[in-house]
Design an enzyme around this catalytic site. Structure first.
Site, PDB file in Angstrom:
ATOM      1  CG  ASP A  37      11.799 -15.407 -13.648  1.00 20.17           C
ATOM      2  OD1 ASP A  37      12.425 -14.609 -14.370  1.00 20.17           O
ATOM      3  OD2 ASP A  37      12.356 -16.220 -12.899  1.00 20.17           O
ATOM      4  CG  HIS A  57      15.146 -13.802 -12.707  1.00 23.25           C
ATOM      5  ND1 HIS A  57      14.962 -15.124 -13.059  1.00 23.25           N
ATOM      6  CD2 HIS A  57      16.487 -13.634 -12.623  1.00 23.25           C
ATOM      7  CE1 HIS A  57      16.129 -15.716 -13.189  1.00 23.25           C
ATOM      8  NE2 HIS A  57      17.073 -14.835 -12.920  1.00 23.25           N
ATOM      9  CB  SER A  77      19.109 -17.602 -12.496  1.00 22.22           C
ATOM     10  OG  SER A  77      18.869 -17.096 -13.780  1.00 22.22           O
TER      11      SER A  77
END
Length: 723
Positions: A659, A694, A574
């Site tokens: 995501d 995600h 991330s």
């Protein structure tokens, strides 16, 4: 000291990684370049030849074909390592007590816990009625023996997720009268949850459903109304609080509050004493709370109006509000109190003073004492403040560890429950008597076959290039690994949003340690391990410090003999994927292989587009590139914009098609441009989970399979392969 024969038997050094050899002979997918210009309001323009890979609906056939072709290429490159991947996976699964259960906690006359079933991916959430002889210890014993008599199953997530590629229960909430259950589930990883309802007396699912919500639920006292946070369907921002009355259509749900400022996000919850329902709205630099009596919800009244650069979080117990805030220059936060009916800033009275060297992270209120969660020198602590004003700290057992509050739903107790772990100590739940000091271990995560005495963890401090900053680093490795500059190393960090990365035990990392890999957790600027200034020094115009800190840690650990300079791997996800992209541009020669998951790599384009989820929430984290100064600064480090024709490390890039935090097209574009420019010989593989978001795939076993594939790639590149 040289490695023992056991360690040597598990390690083979290879001159050419299998994946490198295979990638050299295989052909990665072709991806078309299509002219596209990204324009900024101030007139700046950038070419983005892979912009076409963006499809908000995830339906473009050419794009999907490309992602599937990348997956096929990854399959081909990884095929020779399938035995190693399987071995890593089997090792991790063997360390799981598959029918394990959590420590029960008591709330409103019931004991709540989650337990797993052998071979199943998801938990069973359940409860047992309180009564004579019923406590956390007796319930744990019954669960361990497979005795579920008297148990009421709230949610069997295995049954709910059956036949679904992805399934996650984000939250569940039992009504105040213990009769109804509301829960929020997600079936594709996009984090757009559907709220469902269950009658716990009959086990019946009610027909009511609410879509496009956050997993953040609060019942009214009468059990007829559920308050929830509604999401914007495009930006996915938490924009509105609504109230759903059971038995009515969701289209009739009343609007309770709507936030007009898109830089804020929101949540809803109950106060500690259940007297108030509160809406919290927060941005990176400001916050505001609105509360209403839980017994008769009506107007949500502002506790203290929002002010830029003033943050606060409040809770209520007894006749006062207790508030954590950075007001009045309290950079590391302090705690103040205010009367129930007078909550403006002029009514705040200092209770826990601000300290320059101690960061106040939070607090928990009890009838006879309070607990303040603090952080100093990159270590957590729990400070127990008694009714007479005296205080004690909960003792830690190691020099580098993680400690935090556990489930403590009841205020009328002398016992404090907390969690403890380190890189060598599995997750442990304790409770301590705040009057006598007696400590009881309620549970330690069982890890079959693990022997903590074989490993060592330590804290070191790496000098930053500015000559004054010391960066804390937590290390773990086997005791029989020599500090002779020959070991392979995996270095991990995050370094954004003020998120502190604390040392935790990992059953997956044990497989690396047993192969002689040193694991290093770098507590770099941009996190909050060293207090708020540590965060401020790693965001906005100081963001470059995050990246140079990571590189400086690598240099220090190699210099000190913890790792071989040509056997260093780096990993981040991330915003930590942004870190990976930045360091691979700035110092590619220092890393043999990089693992980057759901990486945020096209910072300028994303932050110029307010329709992309999270963009407007994050202007105070990265800067708004609609302002020329921020545009120019972000361009100096944005990974996608700084790719050049040079040799890059081998790279494993992972993403999820659904995501919601970092859109799939960012890593897709990044890989396409990287492949076009890369002159290095290391392979670049790109794995897209077509059913995930995600957080990757759902379910405990599927997540371990993902990690095994990635670690097999890394071990191969580092010259370590299991026999």
């Amino acid at each position: 000291m040289k490695p023992t024969s056991l360690l040597l038997a598990a390690t083979v050094l290879m001159s050419t990684p299998i994946t490198s050899a295979l990638a050299a002979s295989a052909t990665p997918p072709d991806v078309a370049k299509k002219p596209h210009v990204v324009k900024a309001p101030h007139g700046a323009e950038r070419n983005d030849e892979y912009y076409w890979l963006r499809d908000d609906k995830r339906e473009n056939k050419e794009m999907l074909a490309y992602l599937n072709a990348e997956n096929a290429y990854t399959d081909a490159v990884m095929a020779p390592l399938k035995p190693l991947e399987d071995k890593l996976y089997d090792e991790v699964v063997a360390r799981i007590k598959q029918d394990d259960a959590s420590v029960p906690y008591r709330e409103r006359g019931w004991w709540y816990y989650a337990r797993f079933v052998t071979g199943k991916d998801y938990p069973v959430h359940a409860r047992r009625k309180d009564g004579p002889g019923v406590d956390a210890v007796s319930i744990q014993a019954a669960n361990a023996a497979g005795d579920f008599a008297g148990e009421q199953v709230l949610l069997d997530v295995n049954a709910l997720g059956a036949g679904k590629d992805y399934y996650n229960v984000g939250d569940y909430e039992v009504s105040q009268d213990n009769r109804l259950l509301a829960y929020a589930d997600d079936t594709n990883g996009r984090r757009q949850y559907t709220i469902r309802f269950k009658n716990l007396d009959t086990g019946e699912l009610l027909p009511d459903t609410v879509t496009n919500a956050e997993p953040n639920l609060v019942w009214s006292d009468d059990g007829r109304t559920l308050f929830y946070v509604d999401k914007d369907p495009e930006t996915l921002l938490s924009k509105r609080v609504k109230a759903h009355v059971l038995g009515t259509p969701a289209s009739q749900d009343a609007l309770v509050y709507e936030e007009e400022d898109d830089s804020f996000y929101m949540g809803i919850g109950r106060s500690r004493d259940d007297k108030f329902i509160c809406i919290s709205v927060e941005s990176t630099v400001s916050s505001e709370m609105r509360c209403t009596p839980a017994a008769s919800p009506g107007v949500f009244t502002v506790l203290a109006p929002r002010e830029r650069d003033v943050e606060y979080q409040a809770d209520h117990l007894g006749d006062r509000w207790v508030i954590r805030t950075n007001a009045d220059g309290a950079t590391n936060f302090k705690i103040v109190t205010a009367p129930t009916d007078s909550t403006s800033r002029k009514d705040w009275k200092d209770w826990v003073a601000h300290r320059d060297d101690v960061f106040v992270e939070g607090f928990e209120l009890f009838d006879g004492f309070s607990v303040v969660a603090e952080r100093a020198n990159a270590l957590e602590s729990l400070r127990v403040i008694k009714a007479d004003g005296s205080s004690d700290y909960v003792k830690a057992d190691e020099s580098a560890y993680s400690m935090g509050l556990s489930a403590n739903p009841e205020t009328g107790t002398d016992w404090l429950r907390y969690s403890y772990t380190s890189m060598t100590t599995p997750a442990t739940t304790y409770e301590i008597n705040t009057k006598t000091g007696e400590r009881r271990q309620l549970k330690q995560q069982p890890v079959p076959g693990y022997d903590a005495s074989k490993y060592v963890t330590e804290r070191v401090w790496a000098p930053a290039r500015d000559g004054k900053t010391k960066i804390p680093v937590t290390l773990v490795y086997r005791k029989d690994v020599a500090r002779d500059g020959k070991a392979p190393m995996l270095q991990y960090a995050y370094g954004s949003y003020g998120a502190s990365m604390d040392p935790n035990f990992s059953i997956t990392n044990v497989s690396l340690l047993d192969r002689g890999v040193v694991y290093a957790l770098a507590h770099i600027r941009g996190g909050q391990e060293m207090g708020r200034a540590w965060y401020d020094d790693g965001k906005l115009y100081n963001k470059i410090n995050t990246f140079t800190d990571f590189i400086d840690v690598t240099d220090y650990l190699v210099k000190e003999g913890y790792a071989a300079k040509d056997r260093v791997a780096a990993m981040g996800g991330s915003a930590g994927g942004l870190l990976m992209g930045a360091v691979s541009n700035m110092a590619p020669e220092k890393y043999k292989v990089i693992l980057t998951l759901v990486p945020f790599v096209d910072v300028v384009t994303t932050m110029l587009d307010p329709t992309i989820p999270l963009t407007t929430n994050e202007y105070d984290e990265w800067g708004n590139p609609e302002e020329k100064g921020y545009y120019d600064y972000i361009l100096t480090y944005s990974p996608y914009d700084n790719l050049q024709a040079k040799a890059y490390p081998a790279m494993f890039v992972g993403t999820g098609l659904w995501d919601s935090q970092v859109q799939y097209w960012e890593p897709a574009k990044y890989v396409a441009r990287l492949r076009d420019l890369n002159t290095g010989k290391g392979p670049v593989v790109f794995r897209t989970n077509m059913e995930a978001g995600h957080g990757g795939k759902s379910g405990r076993f599927r997540q371990y399979r993902e990690r095994a594939e990635m670690f097999a790639f890394m071990l191969d590149q580092l010259g370590v392969a299991s026999k």
